[in-house]
Design an enzyme around this catalytic site. Structure first.
Site, PDB file in Angstrom:
ATOM      1  CD  GLU A 113      -3.168  -0.806   2.026  1.00  0.00           C
ATOM      2  OE1 GLU A 113      -4.248  -0.447   1.538  1.00  0.00           O
ATOM      3  OE2 GLU A 113      -2.977  -0.937   3.244  1.00  0.00           O
ATOM      4  CG  HIS A 132      -3.034   3.207   5.536  1.00  0.00           C
ATOM      5  ND1 HIS A 132      -4.394   3.388   5.428  1.00  0.00           N
ATOM      6  CD2 HIS A 132      -2.827   1.873   5.485  1.00  0.00           C
ATOM      7  CE1 HIS A 132      -4.988   2.201   5.313  1.00  0.00           C
ATOM      8  NE2 HIS A 132      -4.051   1.269   5.348  1.00  0.00           N
ATOM      9  CG  HIS A 134      -5.472  -1.217   9.223  1.00  0.00           C
ATOM     10  ND1 HIS A 134      -5.016  -2.484   8.937  1.00  0.00           N
ATOM     11  CD2 HIS A 134      -5.214  -0.482   8.125  1.00  0.00           C
ATOM     12  CE1 HIS A 134      -4.488  -2.504   7.710  1.00  0.00           C
ATOM     13  NE2 HIS A 134      -4.594  -1.299   7.203  1.00  0.00           N
ATOM     14  CG  HIS A 213      -8.364  -0.459   4.419  1.00  0.00           C
ATOM     15  ND1 HIS A 213      -7.935  -0.340   3.124  1.00  0.00           N
ATOM     16  CD2 HIS A 213      -7.250  -0.689   5.141  1.00  0.00           C
ATOM     17  CE1 HIS A 213      -6.621  -0.503   3.070  1.00  0.00           C
ATOM     18  NE2 HIS A 213      -6.186  -0.720   4.285  1.00  0.00           N
TER      19      HIS A 213
END
Ligand SMILES: *[C@@H]1O[C@H](CO)[C@@H](O)[C@H](O)[C@H]1NC(C)=O
Ligand SMILES: *[C@@H]1O[C@H](CO)[C@@H](O)[C@H](O)[C@H]1NC(C)=O
Ligand SMILES: *[C@@H]1O[C@H](CO)[C@@H](O)[C@H](O)[C@H]1NC(C)=O
Ligand SMILES: *[C@@H]1O[C@H](CO)[C@@H](O)[C@H](O)[C@H]1NC(C)=O
Ligand SMILES: *[C@@H]1O[C@H](CO)[C@@H](O)[C@H](O)[C@H]1NC(C)=O
Ligand SMILES: *[C@@H]1O[C@H](CO)[C@@H](O)[C@H](O)[C@H]1NC(C)=O
Length: 299
Positions: A113, A132, A134, A213
């Site tokens: 990613e 990023h 979760h 996600h």
């Protein structure tokens, strides 16, 4: 600042003394950003924003066409030897940031990613940090299709959009971006998916929720982006509690959150060097107490 400066002078010569001649000393600016990247990875884990997954990156301060991020390793375990310099143009590895003898294909596999990062840097020239994560309580909002709205001054960058933060929904992507035969596994594993995510950002918020996600956050430094990620998580807690209280007391009225003027002014205040530095001093002191986290550029 003086402390950091002294450290950057010491590291390259210390490595050379140990005979690692292939190590070229990165510039002071790169070293300082790398110190923050390692601290940022460890802090995000310490504060429960990330678990085994998730990542933080920085635009290369010496070359705006590149970014720096660890290869695929849990953020808690990142050290200087996991940092990789990548092309923004195609998210390919240039070299290990702190070992120029390891280049191209010899660099250990990166995060699939990493396109989240490359495409956000490509879309927004002023952005120099990306996270990023979760984060659980944030995923709950995307699952309920409720955007976040700033509920407190330290989370002003969440914004005050009427429908809240944009929500990126993998399942609604057109086949031109997500072909039928491509894995529908939620992962942003190529440029087209990264562009679709970057396009989801709205000028009114620095956060995009990713359904099923997690979230993507953009910022103007590593510290700023980590700060935004942590307070986005805190904001989700406040917003859920306020929503539940509102449901009890007011028949389901969602919390109004901050007004646009207050959110904007509070962001300027809370993300100032002075308050950001105060938070960073606490968080680095906390990760320094935990042997799991090794910042070999600072310790
Ligand atoms: C290092 O960063 C400072 C502050 O951003 C900048 O003024 C300076 O030009 C940079 N140095 C190099 C060599 O890029
Ligand atoms: C910056 O990075 C780009 C892409 O890797 C490269 O083509 C360019 O030569 C670099 N510029 C400098 C000044 O190193
Ligand atoms: C990736 O982009 C860089 C910079 O534009 C370029 O020099 C390089 O050849 C590209 N690599 C691949 C594998 O496409
Ligand atoms: C740099 O990479 C080379 C080649 O893998 C390795 O032999 C060397 O030990 C590395 N240097 C450091 C400081 O890890
Ligand atoms: C982006 O950077 C440019 C040049 O530094 C500046 O003029 C512009 O105001 C910035 N835009 C935003 C949205 O910060
Ligand atoms: C968002 O900000 C960018 C950069 O400042 C600007 O070019 C663009 O027009 C803005 N978009 C909207 C919808 O306001």
């Amino acid at each position: 600042m003086r402390f950091v400066f002294v450290q950057t002078l010491i590291i390259p010569s210390a490595l050379l003394l140990q005979g690692w001649a292939q190590v070229v000393s990165p510039s002071m600016n790169v070293t300082n950003v790398a110190i923050d990247l390692l601290d940022g990875s460890h802090i995000l884990h310490f504060l429960d924003v990330v678990d085994a997954f998730g990542h933080v990156s920085a635009r290369n301060p010496d070359n705006s066409s590149q970014f720096i991020m660890s290869f695929a390793v849990a953020p808690a375990l990142t050290t200087s030897q996991s940092l990789v310099t990548y092309e923004i143009d195609n998210a390919t590895a240039v070299q290990l940031t702190f070992n120029t003898s390891v280049t191209g294909d010899a660099v250990p596999s990166g995060f699939l990613e990493r396109f989240i990062h490359s495409q956000i840097y490509k879309a927004f020239p002023n952005i120099t940090g990306v996270v990023h994560a979760h984060t659980l309580n944030v995923i709950a909002f995307a699952a309920a299709e409720i955007g976040l709205r700033a509920q407190m001054g330290s989370a002003g960058s969440v914004g005050t959009l009427v429908n809240g933060t944009p929500i990126f929904d993998f399942d609604t992507l057109p086949t031109s971006i997500l072909p039928e035969d491509a894995p529908h596994n939620l992962l942003i594993g190529n440029e087209a998916l990264g562009d679709a995510l970057a396009d989801t950002f709205d000028n009114g918020s620095e956060v995009v929720l990713m359904k099923g996600h997690g979230m993507a956050i953009r910022g103007t430094s590593v510290r700023d982006t980590v700060f935004r990620a942590f307070y986005t998580m805190q904001n989700a807690d406040v917003q859920s509690t306020a929503s539940l209280l509102g449901a009890l007391a007011m028949g389901g009225v969602p919390p109004a959150g901050l007004s646009p003027r207050v959110a904007m002014d509070a962001t300027v205040t809370f993300e100032s060097d002075s308050l950001l530095s105060r938070a960073w001093a606490l968080w680095t002191a906390q990760v320094d107490q935990v042997p799991l986290y090794v910042n070999d550029l600072r310790n």
